[in-house]
Design an enzyme around this catalytic site. Structure first.
Site, short mmCIF file in Angstrom:
data_model
loop_
_atom_site.label_atom_id
_atom_site.label_comp_id
_atom_site.label_asym_id
_atom_site.label_seq_id
_atom_site.Cartn_x
_atom_site.Cartn_y
_atom_site.Cartn_z
N TYR A 206 0.83 -1.21 0.00
CA TYR A 206 0.00 0.00 0.00
C TYR A 206 0.86 1.25 0.00
CZ TYR A 206 -2.95 3.81 1.56
OH TYR A 206 -3.58 5.02 1.66
N HIS B 69 -3.55 16.50 -2.92
CA HIS B 69 -4.00 16.60 -1.53
C HIS B 69 -3.84 18.01 -0.95
CE1 HIS B 69 -4.28 12.36 -1.89
NE2 HIS B 69 -4.34 12.10 -0.59
N ASN C 253 1.06 11.69 5.91
CA ASN C 253 0.19 10.80 6.66
C ASN C 253 0.63 10.80 8.12
OD1 ASN C 253 -1.77 8.95 7.21
ND2 ASN C 253 -1.08 7.41 5.74
N TYR D 103 -18.54 31.40 45.75
CA TYR D 103 -17.82 30.27 45.16
C TYR D 103 -16.61 30.70 44.33
CZ TYR D 103 -21.78 27.19 46.32
OH TYR D 103 -22.75 26.47 46.97
N ARG E 4 -14.11 31.03 47.13
CA ARG E 4 -14.00 29.89 48.04
C ARG E 4 -13.63 28.60 47.30
NH1 ARG E 4 -19.04 27.52 50.84
NH2 ARG E 4 -19.93 29.49 50.12
N PHE F 221 -2.10 6.89 12.19
CA PHE F 221 -2.43 8.24 11.73
C PHE F 221 -3.70 8.79 12.35
CE2 PHE F 221 -3.88 5.02 8.68
CZ PHE F 221 -5.25 5.12 8.90
N GLU G 161 -12.41 5.34 4.62
CA GLU G 161 -11.99 6.01 5.85
C GLU G 161 -13.27 6.45 6.56
OE1 GLU G 161 -9.35 8.90 4.19
OE2 GLU G 161 -8.03 7.34 3.39
#
Length: 508
Positions: free
Chosen positions: A54, A84, A196, A279, A282, A328, A413
């Site tokens: 791959y 990309h 990646n 608060y 405190r 990844f 994916e």
């Protein structure tokens, strides 16, 4: 050799911050070079033997079943980067781009990614000579790595895209040339190895964490000033109380408050003015402490991630194997970034409530909006509005990004982390927190001037007060408060504020 050594195993968050912010130089460890070369030899062997692996001899994502001929492996890697590189939005800061470059080198240094040493040398050269890729901040799903933004980083390495160099935004080719560097052509596996990974979300997140950690310590000091301005009751910070609910953060903040308030003439005993504090005073150990515990988790996650190998597939040269996995996937960082944003947002929330208590005469006993001539002057009335707006915005930004997922790559994916969105939101929340704390610092100093007086402050908090007053004078008549907020933020985030306080108390 000076600078930070990148070996893949020993990088610390403080070193990363120094590389990113202070531009400390880096170099690649000798043992890393040997590991990288062994990994590259395995890639070359796989290509020569035309094995189906791959991302080396196949396409990507849904195209993982499409074989690629040996003659097309170089073109495959080039196409991967340009296709990309489709990020959008405002670019990362130069510090974030530097952090991403350094993290990518550090991940590759473990030798499980299959790149050539020459590729890493170029990245090191870019860091050391100030070539900072223009990386759009939006477009990553946070799984399959930060594909789009990392592709923009790699464009510059190919002589494409854009970079910031010596204050100018110019083409990647020009930036490399001016810096005395040459672009490269990617070989088999290298494009995939470079994009990646989780380095964008981790870079943004690590620098956001660095800022929030500083602000959390400053918040203790500023809150201590407010305790004194409002004549608060430190008895609530008694260690016996916190031993009965022994969360580490809670006990730590209670101890911080005791140190910060030591020697104060402005605090009170129960019943002297009131029996109990509200608060916001405190419960400081419980609220600030919970955020500190969250920061400890975030620190641990980031410390692991910055020394992790997060691409795919991974090479194991000793075994001659290449294994596809899911390192990844950004889920560990995504959850940590959502938590970072929530922790920072809560520090801002309680700070804004302290601001309201300071400016509201029914709650403080001080002049309305901390001005003596109310009506003619508005004082800090609208400063509280700004703080309220910021904490409201934070509540939107703190919605967890990691609970969302949109399938991609034709459902190959099918679960993603949205970790980069979480990191960006945490960064924005951190910036808003800084402004809210700066507003509280201004208001509490003004309240002290109108009430107990600086002479009554504890030594540690007096040091912080004095630093602010060197930059911002007491408000006697209305002026542009925005300028004061900017000045107060610079003081609080500057290099003297915490050291001045911690020189008296010890590290907060």
């Amino acid at each position: 050799m000076e600078g930070v050594e990148l070996s893949g195993h020993r990088l610390t968050l403080s070193q990363l911050a120094a590389i990113a912010i202070e531009r400390i130089p880096v170099h690649l460890a000798a043992e890393a070079r040997e590991r990288v070369e062994r990994g590259r030899q395995l890639v070359d062997k796989l290509v020569d033997e035309e094995q189906v692996v791959y991302g080396i001899t196949t396409g990507f994502g849904k195209f993982s079943d499409v074989p690629i001929s040996r003659s097309d492996t170089r073109q495959l890697q080039h196409n991967l980067i340009v296709s990309h590189a489709c990020g959008v939005g405002e670019p990362l800061s130069e510090a974030e781009a530097r952090a991403a470059l350094a993290l990518r080198v550090n991940a590759l240094a473990q030798g499980h990614s299959g790149v050539r040493v020459e590729v890493m040398d170029l990245m090191v050269g870019m860091l050391n000579r100030g070539v900072h890729p223009v990386i759009p901040g939006q477009g990553s799903l946070g799984a399959s790595g930060d594909l789009a933004p990392l592709a923009h980083m790699v464009l510059v390495m190919l002589g494409l895209g854009e970079a910031f160099y010596q204050g100018e935004r110019i083409s990647g080719a020009q930036a490399l040339s001016r810096a005395g560097l040459a672009p490269i052509a990617l070989e088999a596996k290298e494009g995939l190895a470079l994009i990646n990974g989780t380095q964008i979300m981790t870079a943004i997140g690590a620098l956001a964490f660095w800022r929030v950690e500083h602000l959390a310590r400053a918040a203790d000091c500023i809150a201590s000033l407010t305790v004194q301005a409002l004549r608060g009751i430190p008895k609530a910070y008694d260690p016996r109380i916190h031993a009965l609910r022994p969360h580490r953060g809670q006990q730590r903040i209670a101890a911080n408050l005791r140190m910060l308030l030591a020697g104060s003439q402005a605090t009170t005993e129960p019943g002297q003015i009131r029996v109990q504090d509200p608060y916001t005073l405190r419960c400081l150990p419980q609220v600030h402490g919970a955020s500190r515990d969250a920061l400890d988790y975030v620190r641990e996650t980031l410390a692991t991630e910055i020394n992790a190998v997060t691409d795919n597939p991974l090479l194991f040269p000793e075994d001659g194997e290449v294994i596809s996995g899911g390192n990844f996937h950004g889920q560990p960082v995504a959850l940590a970034m959502d938590l970072l944003g929530i922790a920072a947002a809560e520090l801002a929330n309680i700070s804004e409530r302290r601001i309201e208590r300071l400016v509201n005469p029914q709650l403080s006993g001080l002049p309305a909006f901390l001005t003596r001539e109310g009506g003619l002057n508005s004082g800090f009335m609208i400063a509280q509005y700004s703080a309220a707006a910021l904490v409201s915005e934070n509540k939107v930004l703190a919605h967890p990004a990691s609970v969302d997922s949109i399938p991609s790559s034709a459902n190959q994916e099918d679960h993603v982390s949205m970790g980069t969105i979480a990191a960006r939101h945490a960064r924005e929340i951190a910036a808003n927190l800084a402004s809210v704390l700066a507003i509280e610092l201004l208001c509490t100093a003004q309240a002290i001037d109108l009430g107990v007086g600086a002479e009554a402050l504890s030594p540690a908090t007096r040091a912080a007060y004095d630093l602010l007053r060197q930059a911002v004078p007491t408000l006697r008549a209305d002026r542009v408060i925005s300028d004061d907020i900017v000045a107060a933020r610079r003081v609080m985030e500057g290099g003297e504020f915490l050291p001045a306080v911690e020189g008296i108390t010890g590290r907060l």
